[in-house]
Structures are given as structure tokens and as C-alpha cells.
Enzyme design. Sequence first.
Site, PDB file in Angstrom:
ATOM      1  N   ARG A   9       4.797  -7.498  10.915  1.00 41.11           N
ATOM      2  CA  ARG A   9       6.673  -6.360  10.667  1.00 41.11           C
ATOM      3  C   ARG A   9       7.073  -8.187  10.429  1.00 41.11           C
ATOM      4  O   ARG A   9       8.271  -7.283   9.630  1.00 41.11           O
ATOM      5  CB  ARG A   9       6.541  -6.065  12.178  1.00 41.11           C
ATOM      6  CG  ARG A   9       5.570  -4.604  12.813  1.00 41.11           C
ATOM      7  CD  ARG A   9       5.026  -3.877  11.623  1.00 41.11           C
ATOM      8  NE  ARG A   9       4.012  -4.089  11.152  1.00 41.11           N
ATOM      9  CZ  ARG A   9       3.381  -4.333  10.259  1.00 41.11           C
ATOM     10  NH1 ARG A   9       3.630  -3.041   9.319  1.00 41.11           N
ATOM     11  NH2 ARG A   9       1.974  -4.645   9.183  1.00 41.11           N
ATOM     12  N   LYS A  54       0.838  -1.205  -0.021  1.00 42.00           N
ATOM     13  CA  LYS A  54       0.017  -0.015   0.372  1.00 42.00           C
ATOM     14  C   LYS A  54       1.443   1.348   0.473  1.00 42.00           C
ATOM     15  O   LYS A  54       0.579   2.121  -1.231  1.00 42.00           O
ATOM     16  CB  LYS A  54      -0.875   0.075   1.459  1.00 42.00           C
ATOM     17  CG  LYS A  54      -2.183  -0.653   1.250  1.00 42.00           C
ATOM     18  CD  LYS A  54      -2.607  -0.876   2.734  1.00 42.00           C
ATOM     19  CE  LYS A  54      -2.344  -0.819   3.892  1.00 42.00           C
ATOM     20  NZ  LYS A  54      -1.408  -2.407   3.979  1.00 42.00           N
ATOM     21  N   THR A  55       1.995   1.283   0.861  1.00 45.63           N
ATOM     22  CA  THR A  55       2.332   2.308   0.714  1.00 45.63           C
ATOM     23  C   THR A  55       3.856   2.281   0.084  1.00 45.63           C
ATOM     24  O   THR A  55       3.705   3.988  -0.770  1.00 45.63           O
ATOM     25  CB  THR A  55       3.370   2.402   1.592  1.00 45.63           C
ATOM     26  OG1 THR A  55       2.620   1.963   2.935  1.00 45.63           O
ATOM     27  CG2 THR A  55       4.426   3.728   2.497  1.00 45.63           C
ATOM     28  N   GLN A  92      -6.149  -3.698  10.818  1.00 49.57           N
ATOM     29  CA  GLN A  92      -4.388  -2.895  10.757  1.00 49.57           C
ATOM     30  C   GLN A  92      -5.329  -1.917  11.830  1.00 49.57           C
ATOM     31  O   GLN A  92      -3.910  -1.157  12.127  1.00 49.57           O
ATOM     32  CB  GLN A  92      -3.126  -2.367  10.609  1.00 49.57           C
ATOM     33  CG  GLN A  92      -2.766  -3.954   9.462  1.00 49.57           C
ATOM     34  CD  GLN A  92      -1.647  -4.116   9.071  1.00 49.57           C
ATOM     35  OE1 GLN A  92      -0.900  -3.648   9.510  1.00 49.57           O
ATOM     36  NE2 GLN A  92      -2.379  -3.219   7.666  1.00 49.57           N
ATOM     37  N   ASP A 137      -1.854   7.626   3.896  1.00 50.79           N
ATOM     38  CA  ASP A 137      -1.354   6.544   4.408  1.00 50.79           C
ATOM     39  C   ASP A 137      -2.684   6.269   5.664  1.00 50.79           C
ATOM     40  O   ASP A 137      -2.873   7.123   6.550  1.00 50.79           O
ATOM     41  CB  ASP A 137       0.098   6.163   4.441  1.00 50.79           C
ATOM     42  CG  ASP A 137       0.505   4.956   3.875  1.00 50.79           C
ATOM     43  OD1 ASP A 137      -0.355   4.111   3.815  1.00 50.79           O
ATOM     44  OD2 ASP A 137       1.844   4.626   4.403  1.00 50.79           O
ATOM     45  N   GLU A 138      -2.440   4.405   6.455  1.00 51.14           N
ATOM     46  CA  GLU A 138      -2.791   4.270   7.466  1.00 51.14           C
ATOM     47  C   GLU A 138      -4.781   4.981   7.347  1.00 51.14           C
ATOM     48  O   GLU A 138      -4.446   5.182   8.692  1.00 51.14           O
ATOM     49  CB  GLU A 138      -1.597   4.370   8.061  1.00 51.14           C
ATOM     50  CG  GLU A 138      -0.881   4.049   8.379  1.00 51.14           C
ATOM     51  CD  GLU A 138      -0.284   2.936   8.253  1.00 51.14           C
ATOM     52  OE1 GLU A 138      -1.168   1.599   8.626  1.00 51.14           O
ATOM     53  OE2 GLU A 138       0.881   2.105   8.571  1.00 51.14           O
TER      54      GLU A 138
HETATM   55  P1  ATP Z   1       1.808  -2.368   6.121  1.00 49.01           P
HETATM   56  O1  ATP Z   1       0.728  -2.443   6.263  1.00 49.01           O
HETATM   57  O2  ATP Z   1       2.021  -2.736   7.114  1.00 49.01           O
HETATM   58  O3  ATP Z   1       1.371  -0.892   6.244  1.00 49.01           O
HETATM   59  P2  ATP Z   1       1.828  -2.000   3.074  1.00 49.01           P
HETATM   60  O4  ATP Z   1       0.861  -2.574   3.222  1.00 49.01           O
HETATM   61  O5  ATP Z   1       1.777  -0.451   3.388  1.00 49.01           O
HETATM   62  O6  ATP Z   1       2.384  -2.292   4.651  1.00 49.01           O
HETATM   63  P3  ATP Z   1       4.405  -1.602   1.843  1.00 49.01           P
HETATM   64  O7  ATP Z   1       5.025  -1.625   3.156  1.00 49.01           O
HETATM   65  O8  ATP Z   1       4.162  -0.739   0.617  1.00 49.01           O
HETATM   66  O9  ATP Z   1       3.392  -2.996   2.783  1.00 49.01           O
HETATM   67  O10 ATP Z   1       5.447  -2.834   1.106  1.00 49.01           O
HETATM   68  C1  ATP Z   1       5.694  -4.143   1.477  1.00 49.01           C
HETATM   69  C2  ATP Z   1       6.817  -4.635   1.290  1.00 49.01           C
HETATM   70  O11 ATP Z   1       6.588  -5.342   0.053  1.00 49.01           O
HETATM   71  C3  ATP Z   1       8.438  -3.549   0.760  1.00 49.01           C
HETATM   72  O12 ATP Z   1       9.399  -3.710   1.013  1.00 49.01           O
HETATM   73  C4  ATP Z   1       7.274  -3.382  -0.118  1.00 49.01           C
HETATM   74  O13 ATP Z   1       8.739  -2.885  -0.453  1.00 49.01           O
HETATM   75  C5  ATP Z   1       7.624  -4.946  -0.678  1.00 49.01           C
HETATM   76  N1  ATP Z   1       6.525  -4.857  -2.503  1.00 49.01           N
HETATM   77  C6  ATP Z   1       5.768  -3.599  -2.260  1.00 49.01           C
HETATM   78  N2  ATP Z   1       4.934  -4.150  -3.401  1.00 49.01           N
HETATM   79  C7  ATP Z   1       5.749  -5.245  -3.721  1.00 49.01           C
HETATM   80  C8  ATP Z   1       5.770  -5.535  -5.338  1.00 49.01           C
HETATM   81  N3  ATP Z   1       5.015  -5.205  -6.384  1.00 49.01           N
HETATM   82  N4  ATP Z   1       6.853  -6.171  -5.778  1.00 49.01           N
HETATM   83  C9  ATP Z   1       8.127  -5.988  -5.219  1.00 49.01           C
HETATM   84  N5  ATP Z   1       8.035  -6.063  -3.754  1.00 49.01           N
HETATM   85  C10 ATP Z   1       7.108  -4.777  -3.150  1.00 49.01           C
HETATM   86 MG    MG Z   2       1.970   0.882   4.697  1.00 48.94          MG
END
Ligand code: ATP
Ligand code: MG
Length: 682
Positions: free
Chosen positions: A607, A32-33, A250, A219-220
Site C-alpha cells: 500500500r 490493474k484498476t 493478494q 476488479d479484485e
Molecule cells: P492493487 O493490486 O493494489 O489493486 P493495481 O494493480 O490495481 O494495484 P493501480 O491502483 O491501478 O494498481 O495503480 C497503482 C498506481 O500506479 C496508481 O497510482 C496508478 O495511477 C499508477 N499507474 C498505473 N499504471 C500507470 C502507468 N502506466 N503510468 C503511470 N502510472 C501508472
Molecule cells: Mg487495484
Amino acid sequence: MIDFAGLNPEQRIAVEKVDGPILVLAGAGSGKTRTLTYRIANILDQGRVSPHGVLAITFTRKAAWEMRRRLEELVGSPAKDITAVTFHSLGFKLLSAEGGVLGYKPDKLVVYDAVEAQRLLHRAMQETNVDGTRWTIEQVAPIIERAKDNLYGPEDFVQAKGDFFEESIAKVYRRYQQLLMENNAVDYGDLIRLSVQLLRQNPGTLEFYQNLFRYVLIDEFQDSSFGQYQLVRHLVWRNRNLCCVGSPVQAIYSWRGADIHNILERFRTDFPNALMVVLSQNYRSTATILAAAQAVVRDLPYREDLRTDNDQGSSVAVVPLNTDWDEANFIANEIKQLDEEGYCRVEDCAVLFRTRAQGRLLEQVFMHQGLPYTLVGDFKFFERREVKDILAYLRVVHDMLDAGALQRIINRPPRGLGPASLQKLQGSEPELNFSAITGLHNRTDLPPKVLAAAMEFADLIFDDLPRAVKEKTLPDFFDYVLERTGYLAWIQKDPDAKRRVANLRLLRAMTTRYDHSEEALGTFLADIAMLSVSRSISAVEGGDTSLDVPAEGRGVTLATIHAVKGLEFPVIFVAGLEEGIFPHAKAMKTAEGMEEETRLAYVAMTRAMSLLYLTYARSRVVGEEMKEHSPSRFLASIPKHLTRVVSATERGVMTHETIGATVLPLEFQTTVLALPMVEARS
Ligand code: ATP
Ligand code: MG
């Protein structure tokens, strides 16, 4: 042109469709981030708007910096000029620019931290005769905080006329606001509430900011409050370019005013034509860790199921221990071993816990074992008692009229001026002030002992110390204060002396870069005030600037789970998985509380990228007492085939080769796990 190769098809949709409202929903580690960051890169790349036209709102300042850093990798220097802030910083920006119309002196606006706000609230309660006997400040403060989160001012607070409680609160609230205004100060809640008020009441200002921030991203989103959402809703109403990303499973900040209805309903009602994107692949964790985390939340009403292409990885290590002390030692040893084996660096490890108190023992053991660590979360350096005390001495020397500081140090170290004597000294004044101390010579009403002690104190702070500050360099003066006030000798008798003295040493180190001038003390105090305000702002949002320390040299991260939202670490230890600790006893009383604890367990476990340890202690010191606990129900909700029980006494089994290799046979599990597991979701 941005390279979209690092995005999956769903992420790409969310990145490419730049205009109009969009909601991205997905569980942990699904990118997402990352999607949000790419989306900003795309907006900038397409040249739709200058970087100044992009407003990205993150949950912590650390996250804002991290986002800007990643953006810079994607688009280079324009990334510097976007506004990436937290809700509170956004509020501060608005009020310190435009607060004049609300009656503030905007350029001198002060943000009060929780402690300063409570002091004022206490005064407001006294002055409105809503004293601490009928209702305590602990009851009143959260009511006003929540009112602010929901944008209620004192005027619209009384919903049921004639309700004595509500009317009393409204009275306190009104007086509290007057006092804040007199100090040209706002509290955290006001940063949002007054910003909304500002935009609502001033169409010209609203229009200006609507035109400025053409693209807004959050975000969040699941942890935004009603007020925060309204703030953004006003800003985007004209252009409707709002992108929110979040994960209802979350949501962990309801206790601090976050309102899940923003993500579940309000956004969709306000923007019925919004594009909805659901991400379904986890990239962060091993398949085993993901499965274990998802098992914990399987019975929750809203889940976001994820799959992953990642390796199965090691089984989740469940570690039973006898005491909290054993637990801390096990964790420290394990991290040392992983480091020595070259499996990972200490910086790759984080130890997460439910309650702040748990951090202290971990810190102690890590310090003892010489393992580098950073304690993050709500443990703010400037909130430490000894740091506040000494800063208060310095503040009084700098400004004799600083009543708050005076009040703080009058009996620290104890000099026979405890609460009863203080009451006598104050007389009819709401708090101890300058004139109470300077007017001592005329006081015939005071018992001789109190008078003598107060006179000695007055000599110290109005004569002795002010003379010394003129003669000495700042670090020398610092030492002089510690010595002359008896503070150092006193603190050395404290059970926690080692750490307290270390903190004071750190504070002293901060004085060393100031020159030897009359103004040095004032400059130092102003710098510290800025630092601690910005730290408190970030802390109230669940993060802490100590995470800004570059990874190298940061050591192991010790943090509350709330503080590491959105972050990831190769190795995670979740400590204290015990009934009453996690889930927390207070939260266990209600169904909503239990659901939030469950989501918190999910956040903690997700995490982890490669290794996840879940530890628990049979007995633990809680407050002053040693208490017995049974293992957390969260352990029982993880399918057995995903975990293996590790005995601390047979620690040798936990080398990194074995972690990846086998799942221990069942007999091993039962022999080691002496305690019965509680039934899942009893
Ligand atoms: P959270 O819910 O904990 O905030 P998130 O959904 O924001 O998590 P991110 O932190 O953006 O997730 O991504 C998690 C990990 O996965 C990061 O290391 C990111 O670089 C990797 N990632 C995300 N999308 C891809 C992708 N399409 N290909 C490879 N790696 C990815
Ligand atoms: Mg995130």
C-alpha cells in the site's frame, strides 16, 4: 478519443481489445484498476454500448465511487450512468427488482446485518432443537455462510444421508430461511445465492440482464466467491464480454468464502480462448518497498514478480518497541513530525494492523494526542454497543412490537432483569415480546422482585418515553432518553466512557436536522436503518464508507489490512509485526492459514508509495492479559540491506532528510534490536 499515453504496452492491449473474455493478472500497484478504468472509457468512447450496458464490479463501494470518479475525468458525464457496484449491491439490485418470483416482496426487501442474522439463526436453532449445548451458534453460522457462498440451499445441503450433524444443520438452515422469508429479509449470502437462483430459474429474466449488461468487468477477482463468479458467469454467457483483473498473491479473503480457484482455474476452463495479459511493472512504490514486499512472498506457490522504474527511495524502517502503548505513541509522534516537517499531510498516512483490537489503542492515543484520524474497516459506528442500545430504545418507543430492540434494552442499564429473570419473563416464548411485558399484571408466577423491576421498565417504555416523544423535539427527546433510562450515568462508569459518550454525542448530532413533528422519530430511524444497512454491506466487503470522507479532514487512516485492499498511501505504518499477532496465532496453525497471512503482509506493505514503517512491540495487551511476543517472521524475511532499525528513544534520527539519505550501519542495528529475530520461515 481517449489518450492512451498513460498506459504501458501491456495495459494498452487489455484496454484496446474490447470484445471477448480477458484475464489480467498482476501483482500490486501494477495498474490493474487503472487498466480496468481505461477499458471502460474505451468501451464508452467507441460507442459500442450506452453507459447503461456496462457493469463494473468492485470490491468495495468506495472503490466503485473512485472508479466512477476517475472515469468521469476520462470520458465526462457518461461515466455517471454505468453500473459500478459491489457483488452484494448487484445482488440487492437484482432481488429488489425481481425477487417477486422467489416469493419476496421485492420493493420492501430488507438486508439483515450479521447481528440481526444471528438473532434469527439463534431462534432457528432453538426451534429445531439444535440447541446451543451440542453446537454453538459460532459453529453453525459459518457453516451456513459458506454453504451460501457455494450456492448450497438447505435442500442440497445433506450430502451424506444419515449424517446426524449435516441433517441437523440442514434442519436449522431450512428454518432459518423460513424465518428470513417471514421477515421479507435476506442475509448477505442470500444476496448472491438467491440472485443466481433467480437467473437460473427464469430464462426470461436472465436474457433481459444478459442483454442489458453487454460488457462486464471485475476488479479484485482473486477474492470473489464461487457464488459470485457463477452470478457473473450467467450474466456474460451470451456476450462473453468479461474482463477480470486480479492478483492471486493478494488473495486475502478465503476466511470469508473467497475462492482462489475462480482466478486460477474456473475462468480459464470456462473461457479457454480468453486473452491473457500479465502486467509486470509496479508504478506505486519505491524500488526498496517493492523489493521488501516481494521478498516476503518469495516462497509462495503463485507470485507475480514485478519490476519498477521508480527511485530506490528510503529504506524500510523497522521499529522495535517495548509495549503496544509505546508503539501507538511512536506512530502518532512520527506522523506529527512528518507533518510538521512538511514531508506530507496527516491524510497521506495510514496505520495498518492485523486485528481489530489493535485499532482501539491507536484510536485512544491519537485522540489523546489530538491527532485527527478516521478509523475504518469493521469498526462501524452503528455497530457500537452504545449506539445500538440507544437506537433500540428509540425503536421500541417508535414501535412497541419490535421484539429485537426490546430484548436488547431490557437490562441495559442493569435493572435486575438479567438472563435468569428474562427467562422467567419470556416463559415459553422464544424471545421477549410485547405481550410478555404488557401482560405483567396477570403474572402470578414471577418472583416479586422480577415483577417489580419489569413493571417499572414497562412504565418507562410504554408510558413515560412515549409521552415525552410527543412533547419534545427529537434532540431533546434523545437527551431525555439518556437521562431518564439511567443509560448515561451507567455508561459513564464504563472504562471506555469517554469514547462511548462521544459516540452518543455524534448520534445525537444526527437527530438535530429533524423537525419537531410526530413523524420525526420514524423518519430518523428509517434513515438510520438505510445508512447502517448500506454501511454493513460495504463493511462485509472489507471497506467502509468512512473512507468516503474527502481526504482533507480525514486525518490519519487507521484500518485493518483487509480494509485497505486496492488503496495506496504515501506513508504506511504496519503495526504489531509480532508472532501470534501478525502472523496471527490462529492462522499459524495451518499451512494455508500461514500462506494467507503472508499474502496479507504483501498487501499491507504494497500500500506504501514512499515510506514504509514496520513496528512491533515486545509486550502487548491481548484480551485482558499482557503478553510477550517475538518479532514477526515477516521481518526476518526482508533482506537486511533494505531495512534499517529505528530506535524509538532516538526518535530524532527519523527526520525526513535522514529517511531518504542513509542506511544505518550494522552495529547500530544490532544494538537497537535487542530481541533476537526469528528465523525466516521456520
Ligand atoms: P492493487 O493490486 O493494489 O489493486 P493495481 O494493480 O490495481 O494495484 P493501480 O491502483 O491501478 O494498481 O495503480 C497503482 C498506481 O500506479 C496508481 O497510482 C496508478 O495511477 C499508477 N499507474 C498505473 N499504471 C500507470 C502507468 N502506466 N503510468 C503511470 N502510472 C501508472
Ligand atoms: Mg487495484
